[in-house]
Design an enzyme around this catalytic site. Structure first.
Site, mmCIF file in Angstrom:
data_model
loop_
_atom_site.group_PDB
_atom_site.id
_atom_site.type_symbol
_atom_site.label_atom_id
_atom_site.label_comp_id
_atom_site.label_asym_id
_atom_site.label_seq_id
_atom_site.Cartn_x
_atom_site.Cartn_y
_atom_site.Cartn_z
ATOM 1 N N HIS A 39 5.567 -0.198 -5.296
ATOM 2 C CA HIS A 39 5.579 -1.594 -4.872
ATOM 3 C C HIS A 39 7.000 -2.153 -4.905
ATOM 4 O O HIS A 39 7.448 -2.821 -3.961
ATOM 5 C CB HIS A 39 4.697 -2.437 -5.790
ATOM 6 C CG HIS A 39 3.250 -2.028 -5.820
ATOM 7 N ND1 HIS A 39 2.824 -0.848 -6.384
ATOM 8 C CD2 HIS A 39 2.138 -2.664 -5.362
ATOM 9 C CE1 HIS A 39 1.514 -0.756 -6.277
ATOM 10 N NE2 HIS A 39 1.068 -1.841 -5.670
ATOM 11 N N SER A 67 1.163 0.714 -0.446
ATOM 12 C CA SER A 67 1.793 -0.505 -0.944
ATOM 13 C C SER A 67 3.289 -0.539 -0.664
ATOM 14 O O SER A 67 3.858 -1.617 -0.470
ATOM 15 C CB SER A 67 1.539 -0.647 -2.446
ATOM 16 O OG SER A 67 0.157 -0.781 -2.718
#
EC number: 3.4.21.105
Length: 361
Positions: free
Chosen positions: A300, A235
């Site tokens: 993220h 991610s």
């Protein structure tokens, strides 16, 4: 031929002589290059053309002086948009589509369409995706399954774990492990849909830099802000690419000619939000494999920060020297300072704070 118009070997010829040369031999040139050469002649206010600029164009290279001259000829190029051309083959249509999806200026779209040869192909993103997919399904699970999570994802030498943070390779190799098939699936879809077109336009060197910078920033962000959690999944790199692309679209909204750009942005944001929301919920949900908590979601955010800083600069300056961009050096310096800070944090903070870390898998 140009030497006939420059007997003194000054390296320049007048725009009048240059135009007569184009009129005489224009039928022998590629239509795109002829149009760019005419724009070059129109844009030159000094009344002369540099021979090296002509060589750069014919060899599909762009010098800084050539780019500056081309900026003034942009109106001529926009008079006949690339999107309006007909009679293209399927590969040509694909290249044209990629140009309109990623580049905000018509001059860059035409240049990319004229010079792209698909050699080398977008190998970096495809390779990373295949390695992640087969390592997860083949090496870890030893079979193809559909399930939310699997305890074996913790028992490998690739994921980042706070107890094993001295093994430096884990700050990068964690991208090849995923907590479940849905985690892997979302990352693979975003990675291929966004990463492959970007690599086709900007090349493997630039896209791999953004991707790897996002990956490293993601694991370091976890080691600083969520010190007890492991990290798996790509991610960090995926969010760096997607956020850089979306930010580039927003900053150049009027110049982007991709169809349904608002819908595409909405879909990308929904997918990212869903995956991020899932990661946040999973992090604070009671672990199915105590005492080790679920993976952190801070990777993220680290990827997003890289995307909207370094990534935007790289994608905005298509085919231009990043060394000449002041903002590039500012964001690069900030990134290096963060990496150095995180390294010292990992060396000293864990012992000073006396944290109770989960046992190694």
């Amino acid at each position: 031929l140009l030497s006939q118009f420059d007997p003194d070997n000054t390296g320049y010829i007048s725009t009048e002589k240059f135009r007569s040369l184009l009129q005489r031999h224009g039928s022998e040139l590629d239509p795109h290059k002829l149009e760019v050469l005419l724009a070059l002649a129109d844009s030159n206010s000094e009344g002369r053309i540099c021979y090296q600029d002509f060589v750069n164009l014919m060899s599909n290279k762009r010098s800084n002086s050539f780019r500056q001259a081309m900026l003034q000829g942009n109106r001529r190029l926009c008079s006949r948009a690339l999107l309006e051309e007909t009679g293209l083959s399927l590969p040509q249509r694909l290249i044209r589509h990629v140009a309109h999806e990623t580049l905000p200026r018509e001059i860059d779209r035409k240049w990319y369409y004229d010079s792209y040869s698909c050699c080398p192909p977008p190998w970096f993103i495809i390779t990373v995706t295949l390695v992640a997919f087969f390592l997860y399904n083949g090496v870890v699970l030893d079979r193809f399954v559909l399930q939310v999570s699997h305890p074996l994802y913790l028992k490998n030498a690739l994921l980042y774990h706070p107890q094993l943070r001295a093994q430096a390779w884990r700050y990068l190799t964690y991208i090849f492990m995923h907590a479940g098939i849905e985690h892997l699936g979302l990352n693979v879809v975003l990675q291929l849909l966004v990463g492959v077109p970007l690599e086709m336009v900007h090349g493997a060197a630039r896209i791999s830099f953004v991707y790897i910078a996002g990956v490293v920033a993601g694991s370091l962000a976890v080691s600083v802000a969520d010190m007890r959690a492991p990290v798996v999944g790509s991610s960090g790199g995926v969010y760096a690419l997607v956020s850089a692309h979306l930010a580039n679209i927003v900053m150049n909204w009027s110049g982007m000619k991709c169809q349904f750009k608002l819908l595409r942005m909405a879909v990308a944001l929904i997918c990212m939000s869903f995956e991020f929301g899932r990661a946040v919920w999973l992090r604070f949900h009671p672990s199915a494999y105590p005492p080790c908590p679920h993976p952190s979601f801070m990777a993220h955010l680290g990827g997003v920060m890289v995307g909207i800083t370094l990534g935007v600069i790289i994608l905005r300056n298509y085919e231009q020297r990043l060394q000449d961009q002041t903002l590039w050096w500012i964001f690069l310096s900030i990134y290096v300072i963060f990496v150095l800070f995180a390294i010292f944090w990992n060396i000293f903070a864990y012992s000073l704070l006396d944290l109770k870390l989960p046992p190694p898998p």
